[in-house]
Design a protein around this motif. Sequence first.
Motif, PDB file in Angstrom:
ATOM      1  N   HIS A 159      97.078  18.076 -11.615  1.00  0.00           N
ATOM      2  CA  HIS A 159      96.562  19.197 -12.408  1.00  0.00           C
ATOM      3  C   HIS A 159      97.697  19.906 -13.138  1.00  0.00           C
ATOM      4  O   HIS A 159      97.530  20.333 -14.285  1.00  0.00           O
ATOM      5  N   VAL A 164      92.900  16.140 -15.440  1.00  0.00           N
ATOM      6  CA  VAL A 164      91.851  16.262 -14.426  1.00  0.00           C
ATOM      7  C   VAL A 164      91.267  14.867 -14.199  1.00  0.00           C
ATOM      8  O   VAL A 164      91.197  14.052 -15.116  1.00  0.00           O
ATOM      9  N   SER A 212      93.693  21.393 -19.139  1.00  0.00           N
ATOM     10  CA  SER A 212      94.348  22.390 -18.293  1.00  0.00           C
ATOM     11  C   SER A 212      93.393  23.546 -18.026  1.00  0.00           C
ATOM     12  O   SER A 212      93.820  24.641 -17.651  1.00  0.00           O
ATOM     13  N   ASP A 214      90.902  25.820 -16.089  1.00  0.00           N
ATOM     14  CA  ASP A 214      90.689  26.121 -14.675  1.00  0.00           C
ATOM     15  C   ASP A 214      89.334  25.625 -14.201  1.00  0.00           C
ATOM     16  O   ASP A 214      89.188  25.154 -13.079  1.00  0.00           O
ATOM     17  N   ARG A 217      89.522  21.934 -13.486  1.00  0.00           N
ATOM     18  CA  ARG A 217      90.296  21.713 -12.264  1.00  0.00           C
ATOM     19  C   ARG A 217      89.476  22.079 -11.036  1.00  0.00           C
ATOM     20  O   ARG A 217      89.476  21.367 -10.029  1.00  0.00           O
ATOM     21  N   ASP A 220      86.973  19.451 -10.233  1.00  0.00           N
ATOM     22  CA  ASP A 220      87.639  18.339  -9.532  1.00  0.00           C
ATOM     23  C   ASP A 220      87.684  18.607  -8.017  1.00  0.00           C
ATOM     24  O   ASP A 220      87.326  17.748  -7.210  1.00  0.00           O
ATOM     25  N   VAL A 256      92.751  28.694 -10.022  1.00  0.00           N
ATOM     26  CA  VAL A 256      91.791  27.602  -9.849  1.00  0.00           C
ATOM     27  C   VAL A 256      90.994  27.809  -8.554  1.00  0.00           C
ATOM     28  O   VAL A 256      89.783  27.602  -8.512  1.00  0.00           O
TER      29      VAL A 256
END
Length: 274
Positions: A159, A164, A212, A214, A217, A220, A256
């Motif tokens: 990350h 991702v 990038s 949040d 991420r 994920d 995140v």
Amino acid sequence: MEVQAAPPVHQAPPSTQPPHLLPPIFQSDTTPQLITQGAEALLYRTTYLLPTLPCALKYRPSKPYRHPILDARLTKHRILSEARVLVKCRREGVPVPAVYAVDEREGWVMLEWVEGEVVRVRVNEWLRRRKELGVEEGVEEEVLKGLMGRIGRAIGRMHGVGIVHGDLTTSNLMLRPRSGDAVNGEGSRNAGDEVLDGEIVLIDFGLASQSSADEDRAVDLYVLERAFGSTHPRAEGLFSELLGAYGTSFQGANVVLKKLEEVRMRGRKRSMLG
Ligand SMILES: Nc1ncnc2c1ncn2[C@@H]1O[C@H](COP(=O)(O)OP(=O)(O)OP(=O)(O)O)[C@@H](O)[C@H]1O
Ligand SMILES: [Mg+2]
């Protein structure tokens, strides 16, 4: 976008036979061994490049039920995007297999062979051995905590470089043996703990993207949390170990983790609505 000739339609395979013709370049290769057949991709182990160098050949054969032009475009896109993301990860020091060769039109990418096994298999093996030894749940779990931490740090590295994954499961994380492993690993060790040894290697970037955000991420992490919940309910309780390690692995990781709470709430609402 150029229009390509329709690729040959391969026959549906009898289940015991190799399911597809390999691309022409590999047809004289006598070594390919089918490892898995997913919904989209076939994974072979081959020594096509050098007899001493095993490689992973990931082949996305054309789908006879998809429109040939759309199919060719999709395959090309997936292969190139997977290769591109892997190269970027490698360059930035994220543990992923090297890319040896790509032919996006033929639908294949050849990768470094990663020794070891996927995390799903190893965690199940560890749980099975503990049961056999009569170790109770919730005790002496240092080694599993250590593994969760290593996974969290590997995801954080990925990350942190702007990638991702898109499909984080315990089948898309491998444990590669390290030469210096064993004996005095993390925490106190018991018989069977060595099955959780190894370096985390992230694989299967077919759905990965450069992002990038949040939100991406957090999704994920959420996907992996759910995957742990369904495949290893006993390890799910240790997910906080993973998140703790993730939280310190790159600048902005804490944002995140906050976002993850939101994503979980949404998930819960959705499942309540059925
Ligand atoms: N580089 C590699 N080295 C060793 N084994 C690998 C490697 N890549 C994949 N594998 C093995 O093959 C399996 C399937 O590979 P992968 O997850 O990339 O494909 P997939 O899930 O079928 O693909 P996709 O989701 O992109 O359609 C993995 O779970 C792992 O066991
Ligand atoms: Mg996979």
